[in-house]
Scaffold this active site. Structure first.
Site, PDB file in Angstrom:
ATOM      1  N   TYR A 201      69.894  35.034   1.901  1.00 27.64           N
ATOM      2  CA  TYR A 201      68.992  34.203   1.099  1.00 27.64           C
ATOM      3  C   TYR A 201      67.731  35.018   0.832  1.00 27.64           C
ATOM      4  O   TYR A 201      67.011  35.362   1.778  1.00 27.64           O
ATOM      5  CB  TYR A 201      68.627  32.922   1.845  1.00 27.64           C
ATOM      6  N   PRO A 293      72.029  22.923  -3.981  1.00 30.48           N
ATOM      7  CA  PRO A 293      72.984  23.663  -3.151  1.00 30.48           C
ATOM      8  C   PRO A 293      72.354  24.620  -2.146  1.00 30.48           C
ATOM      9  O   PRO A 293      73.085  25.215  -1.350  1.00 30.48           O
ATOM     10  CB  PRO A 293      73.819  24.424  -4.180  1.00 30.48           C
ATOM     11  N   TYR A 385      71.062  23.812   9.431  1.00 30.38           N
ATOM     12  CA  TYR A 385      72.067  24.528   8.648  1.00 30.38           C
ATOM     13  C   TYR A 385      73.478  24.322   9.223  1.00 30.38           C
ATOM     14  O   TYR A 385      74.442  24.131   8.474  1.00 30.38           O
ATOM     15  CB  TYR A 385      71.733  26.017   8.602  1.00 30.38           C
TER      16      TYR A 385
END
Length: 391
Positions: A201, A293, A385
């Site tokens: 990310y 998302p 997560y």
């Protein structure tokens, strides 16, 4: 036709619910408007939380996932040309996630349903849910050129945002909470091995980027782009150049390029419909909530919904008590709002707003540096997560 539970939609939520009910000895019928080939090739998210993977295993749908899926024990955050790995098992007592495409989940569940479960009707378009506030709800549907009625004790709408289930809840009884974002994701599939063995990310002044994968030989990558972007307006070379720029690090890491086989743009929005129940009608998945998302929560939230419903109905069948069914909406929404919060946090942490100021840019970097330097902050991210508990 008559059944105990009428399920609208043969995505992963509807298919998994049918399997959970079958295992509990409760009959159901699944209605899916598309044909089987469409359902088995429909591209969607591919990150399964620990709890989702465990539920699939318990339902007998985990063998191929465990053989072909990719267990991930962390993610990498990139910002200011630096790299920080978040170690999930070390922070969560051993939890991880599984990279396994939604298309593959659907294939596994369809095979189980057709082999062992109740009726699964493809090309069966649900037209309306009627009498939801009575003890005998009905689904009107069209199949093989004629209209029919499925009489049920309960209806579960797993038919997405545009389906008929949500529309059966009277508007005066509902509340809608939503947010649209001024950017989307330009996503590509590329025939090249992933350039990193875990998801990356990246926060960059030019916008967010994500490095993901479908398999050891196929990469899935995303770029933040303005809302309304046409994927065809980007050449393959421009996409790779931009990805390379946003993933840049101070060390010798390199992004591998390869043939791009698919391009698409995904809009970004947050949406919650309350309540998730009206009488004997229950909403699950995108019929009730949508998340951006960034947090990989959409499929996992849907699984949480149907697990909650299956447990509640089993409890009703075994004890006669409707308490868990009555609490369905409240129970699901606690988890939904935590996922909405996490998805919003991840989105605002990593994406640069079109009108972002230097002050806001520095706040983003400060938030990322906090995660990289504080075990407490890092643990909060890892716990969210890898998944919030079901129920």
């Amino acid at each position: 036709m008559r059944t105990t539970v009428g399920i609208i939609g043969a995505g992963p939520a509807g298919l998994l619910l049918a399997r959970l009910l079958h295992d509990a000895g409760i009959d159901s019928v699944v209605l899916e408007s598309r044909d089987r080939a469409y359902v088995e090739r429909r591209q969607r998210a591919g990150i399964l939380e620990q709890g989702t993977a465990d539920v699939l295993r318990a339902a007998g749908a985990g063998e191929r996932m465990d053989r072909e899926g990719l267990r991930h024990d962390g993610i990498e955050l990139r910002f200011d040309r630096s790299r920080h790995r978040v170690d999930f098992p070390a922070l969560t007592g051993g939890r991880s996630v599984m990279v396994y495409a939604q298309t593959e989940v659907c294939k596994d569940l369809i095979a189980l349903q057709l082999r062992e479960g109740g009726p699964l009707l493809f090309e069966a378009e649900a037209l309306a849910v009627e009498d939801a506030d009575t003890d005998a709800p009905r689904i009107r549907f069209r199949h093989e050129g004629r209209e029919d009625v499925l009489e049920c004790a309960y209806v579960v709408g797993c038919d997405g945002f545009w389906g008929v289930a949500r529309k059966a809840i009277p508007a005066p009884l509902t509340q809608v909470f939503e947010r649209t974002y001024p950017f989307g994701w330009l996503g590509i599939l590329a025939d090249v091995p992933p350039s990193h063995d875990e998801l990356v990310y990246a926060r960059h002044d030019r916008g967010f980027a994500l490095l993901s994968m479908r398999s050891p030989a196929v990469s899935r990558l995303y770029l933040q782009v303005p809302d309304g972007t046409d994927a065809g307006a980007w050449s393959d070379e421009e996409i790779w150049d931009e990805l390379e720029c946003r993933f840049e690090t101070a060390d010798d890491w390199r992004l591998e390029r390869g043939p791009i086989t698919q391009k698409s743009v995904t809009p970004m929005r947050s949406y919650v419909h309350e309540p998730m129940r009206h009488g004997r009608l229950f909403l699950a998945g995108d019929a009730a909530h949508i998340v951006p998302p960034t947090g990989a929560k959409g499929l996992n939230l849907a699984v949480g919904d149907v697990v909650t419903f299956a447990r509640a109905l089993t409890h009703r069948q075994e004890t006669g008590s409707p308490d868990l069914l009555d609490a369905y909406s409240q129970t699901c929404l606690r988890r939904v709002w935590q996922a909405e919060r996490f998805s919003y946090d991840m989105t605002t942490l990593l994406h640069r707003a079109p009108d972002a100021t230097p002050f806001e840019d520095r706040l983003q970097l400060a938030r990322l540096e906090r995660i990289a330097s504080s075990r407490a902050a890092e643990t909060d991210l890892a716990e969210a997560y890898t998944g919030f508990p079901f129920g």
